[in-house]
Design an enzyme around this catalytic site. Structure first.
Site: not given
Ligand code: UT7
Length: 327
Positions: A114, A254, A284
């Site tokens: 990215c 970004h 993204n």
């Molecule tokens: O371009 C390169 C750089 N990329 C980035 O900068 C991305 C960086 N990361 C992020 O933007 C965030 O970490 C995400 C958007 C990917 C995830 O958000 P989060 O607040 O960190 O969520 P998490 O990974 O902690 O997940 C929380 C919960 C999980 O469930 P449990 O384990 O707490 O029951 C996930 O399974 O949300 C669940 N989850 C979803 N639920 C519904 C993960 N993806 C989804 C989804 N829909 N699409």
């Protein structure tokens, strides 16, 4: 005496097909509410099956060339930033060189995920300020839909396809690119990668069974690294440019997650009004984010000569990059 390079024109191309959060609800166990509240994304663009990274890049490039009113044959160099090239080789830059008729141009790709577009911009500036080349075309173009696992809700909701391009020249009376900061942390390669498809793990039936040909990401880890690295890189770059956040008209961050941008804004103590955001419409688009944002800002009449801009990116590698430039 040579001087730093300026962006003399921009272009962008977004595929027509829109994939909304509601569409994704029918594909994986997710909801519009989750995607919107955790990322800020509402919809993204998806390229046709036979529409390649080079096709989108060429469309964006043609717009930038037209807007600069130059003959493609006067382009000295094409640099393409992409992590979704048409092929491992030849480079996507070579495909684009042929498509746009830039027959005199040297051409190569840059891979910094990215952060790729800003790595390309800084590389191009070395050629111009060194007096080697006069006109350089830089393109950020991605078909991320081709490397996303459409059964993995952790990643498939985040990405989109698209392309942006700029033409770079040295322009009398415009200071152009004032400062930059590039960095990488190769100790963290595994938190954002495509495990299979290179010599480390060729694509075998076993690799395909485990779906290792798709992008994999430890979202939370990447999130934390993104905030820290973007903030640090932006501050370093501003210091090198001898300017303060309040001197900037726009910050182009970004476009991975609205919450990352918000955290960076708070750390830099800059109001969100100064941040350019289009991730709600495109998600993204990796190396394409920066030039698409730049093009949309310029087309909206929100850039005047002399405006100062900060662009700050972060991506797999890990890599990060910042540029301060005078429009
Ligand atoms: O371009 C390169 C750089 N990329 C980035 O900068 C991305 C960086 N990361 C992020 O933007 C965030 O970490 C995400 C958007 C990917 C995830 O958000 P989060 O607040 O960190 O969520 P998490 O990974 O902690 O997940 C929380 C919960 C999980 O469930 P449990 O384990 O707490 O029951 C996930 O399974 O949300 C669940 N989850 C979803 N639920 C519904 C993960 N993806 C989804 C989804 N829909 N699409």
């Amino acid at each position: 005496m040579s001087s730093h390079s300026s962006i003399i024109s921009t272009g962008a191309y977004l595929p027509e097909r829109i994939l909304t959060n509601e569409d994704l609800e029918k594909m994986v166990d997710t909801s519009n509410e989750w995607i919107l509240s955790r990322t800020g994304i509402r919809e993204r663009r998806i390229a046709d099956k036979d529409e390649f990274t080079s096709d989108m890049g060429a469309r964006a490039a043609e717009q930038a060339i037209q807007s600069a009113d130059i003959d493609p044959k006067t382009i000295d160099l094409i640099i393409v930033a992409t992590c979704t090239p048409d092929n491992v080789f030849p480079s996507t830059a070579c495909y684009i060189q042929h498509k746009i008729g830039a027959t005199r141009a040297a051409a190569f790709d840059i891979q910094a995920a990215c952060s790729g577009f800003l790595y390309a911009l800084v590389t191009a500036d070395q050629f111009i300020s060194g007096g080697v080349y006069r006109t350089i075309l830089i393109i950020g173009t991605e078909k991320l839909s081709s490397i996303v696992n459409w059964q993995d809700r952790n990643t498939c909701v985040l990405f989109g396809d698209g392309a942006g391009a700029v033409i770079l020249q040295s322009r009398p009376g415009v200071r152009g690119l004032l400062a930059y900061d590039l960095g990488a942390d190769g100790a963290q390669t595994e938190i954002l990668s495509i495990p299979a498809g290179g010599c480390r793990l060729p694509i075998t039936p076993e690799a395909l069974d485990q779906q290792l040909q798709y992008l994999q990401m430890s979202g939370k880890e990447v999130f934390k690294c993104a905030v820290t690295a973007m903030n640090r890189s932006a501050e370093t770059c501003l210091e090198k440019a001898g300017c303060k956040p309040e001197h900037l008209r726009w910050i182009i961050p970004h476009q991975a997650n609205f919450r990352i941008v918000d955290a960076v804004a708070q750390r830099l103590n800059v109001s969100m009004e100064h941040f350019v955001i289009n991730l709600d419409r495109y998600g993204n688009t990796s190396a394409a984010c920066m030039p698409i944002c730049l093009h949309e800002t310029a087309m909206a009449g929100k850039l005047d000569r002399g405006d100062l801009l900060l662009m700050v990116a972060f991506g797999g590698g890990l890599t990060w990059a910042s540029v301060v430039l005078e429009w």
